[in-house]
Design an enzyme around this catalytic site. Structure first.
Site, PDB file in Angstrom:
ATOM      1  CB  SER A 179      13.329  59.891  81.297  1.00 26.96           C
ATOM      2  OG  SER A 179      14.551  59.433  81.805  1.00 26.96           O
ATOM      3  CE1 TYR A 191      17.268  60.943  77.710  1.00 27.14           C
ATOM      4  CE2 TYR A 191      18.144  59.494  79.410  1.00 27.14           C
ATOM      5  CZ  TYR A 191      17.151  60.340  78.942  1.00 27.14           C
ATOM      6  OH  TYR A 191      16.065  60.596  79.730  1.00 27.14           O
ATOM      7  CB  SER A 192      24.334  61.493  80.329  1.00 27.46           C
ATOM      8  OG  SER A 192      24.911  61.382  81.614  1.00 27.46           O
ATOM      9  CG  ASN A 193      19.383  58.876  83.479  1.00 28.36           C
ATOM     10  OD1 ASN A 193      18.227  59.259  83.405  1.00 28.36           O
ATOM     11  ND2 ASN A 193      19.815  57.774  82.882  1.00 28.36           N
ATOM     12  N   GLY A 242       9.682  57.417  79.463  1.00 24.24           N
ATOM     13  CA  GLY A 242      10.454  57.190  80.673  1.00 24.24           C
ATOM     14  C   GLY A 242      10.425  55.750  81.128  1.00 24.24           C
TER      15      GLY A 242
END
Length: 358
Positions: A80, A176-178, A313
């Site tokens: 990330s 949090y969201s990819n 990340g």
């Protein structure tokens, strides 16, 4: 993607230039790094800077069963931390008037199920959109290993996420969201006419001469020197997962880099070389009151009260942290290849406190 979910062999440290302190010179940071690997890792490499002084250390092994040291200048999947690179490119487009922070996602991606969501909310994770990570198999599920060489498209991954209802209304809470950054990658392509990877390369990687940093696309190998990374196997023991198709990460986490390049990038970013003062302030402004995540940038407070900015990340077999004080005087970039015996956060937090606080 962001941090989430041993074998210790050769332990080596390297001192480059003047030591950070007498304690570091006697092995204080090395002992702390050995402790991280002893508890949570197969291997680790780190670059710690204070002003012009730098300490590069390593611990554990670069490949299980070989005794080979972790390369001090090795490359790895940064997970990330990719988001900070992508966010920088997006904010440059904002500064050029080509994208607006309050632009609705639907302006750029008509038909996507992201009603009411803005570019800003994608950047700061207040969109409420379901995280694609929750739809993907994880070890030890058989489908996880079957997908190792699969090529994913952004459309596939976004569709997997958006079949699920939002977790909240846009702009209300941080979650949090990819999925947010997969969508941002698509918006960058619409705004520039090139892929997000090419846009970031042109705008960030080439200008900063980041020679170890690149987007692998569907290439399964890590180019150049690198430590091997591992994941839990279907029967428990770790299996080598260094080679895999990184398209599953996409704009949310596919980048490969090194501790040296990550330090160069974070120093340039916080030093105002990549964004205007106004946009850098926006990047460091949390999306929700009291939050610690801005527009692709996060921050933490050490035990000595120092606030440090950066990101962390998780790329399955590789975990990364890169943080800097606001004045860029103190900086840390750390790679860990985890052993999955424990969550690594506590021991890494202790290392970061040692590095920043002494």
């Amino acid at each position: 993607m962001r941090r989430s979910v041993g074998v210790v062999g050769l332990v080596v440290g390297a001192l480059v230039g003047a030591p950070l302190s007498a304690e570091a010179g006697r092995g204080g940071l090395q002992r702390e790094l050995d402790g991280v690997v002893g508890v949570a890792g197969v291997g680790a490499q780190v670059e710690v800077r204070e002003g012009r002084r730098v300490w590069r250390g390593r611990s554990g092994v670069g490949e299980v069963g070989t005794g080979r040291a972790v390369p001090l200048a090795g490359r790895f999947r940064v997970g990330s931390v990719t988001k900070t690179f992508v966010a920088t490119a997006v904010l440059q487009l904002v500064g050029e008037g080509r994208v607006g922070l309050e632009d609705p996602v639907l302006k750029w991606l008509p038909g996507v199920r992201a009603e009411g969501v803005t570019v800003r909310q994608l950047l700061d994770h207040t969109s409420g959109l379901y995280d694609v990570l929750n739809t993907l198999p994880r070890p030890p599920e058989a489908e996880f290993y079957a997908n190792r060489w699969r090529t994913w498209t952004a459309d596939e991954l976004i569709a997997r996420a958006l079949v699920h209802p939002p977790t909240s209304k846009p702009g209300v809470v941080y979650k949090y969201s990819n999925t947010n950054y997969l969508l941002l990658g698509e918006i960058v392509e619409k705004a520039t006419g090139v892929s997000y990877a090419e846009a970031v390369e042109r705008r960030v990687i080439r200008p900063l001469r980041l020679r170890d940093t690149y987007f692998p696309g569907t290439s399964t190998a890590i180019q150049g020197p690198h430590a091997h990374g591992y994941v839990p196997g279907p029967d428990g023991p770790l299996i080598d997962y260094t080679k895999m198709n990184p398209s599953v990460f996409g704009a949310a986490g596919e980048l490969i880099s090194s501790t040296r390049d990550l330090d160069t990038f974070m120093t340039a970013l916080l030093g105002g070389r990549l964004l205007s003062p106004e946009l850098l302030r926006a990047m460091r402004t949390p999306g929700v009151e009291g939050g610690r995540y801005g527009l692709g940038l996060t921050w933490r407070t050490t035990t000595c009260g120092t606030t440090v900015y950066g990101n962390d990340g998780d790329a399955l077999a590789y975990q990364t942290w890169v943080f800097s004080t606001a004045d860029r005087r103190q900086r840390v970039a750390l790679l860990l290849t985890p052993n999955f015996d424990v969550d690594s956060d506590d021991v890494v937090d202790a290392f970061l406190d040692k590095a920043f606080c002494g």
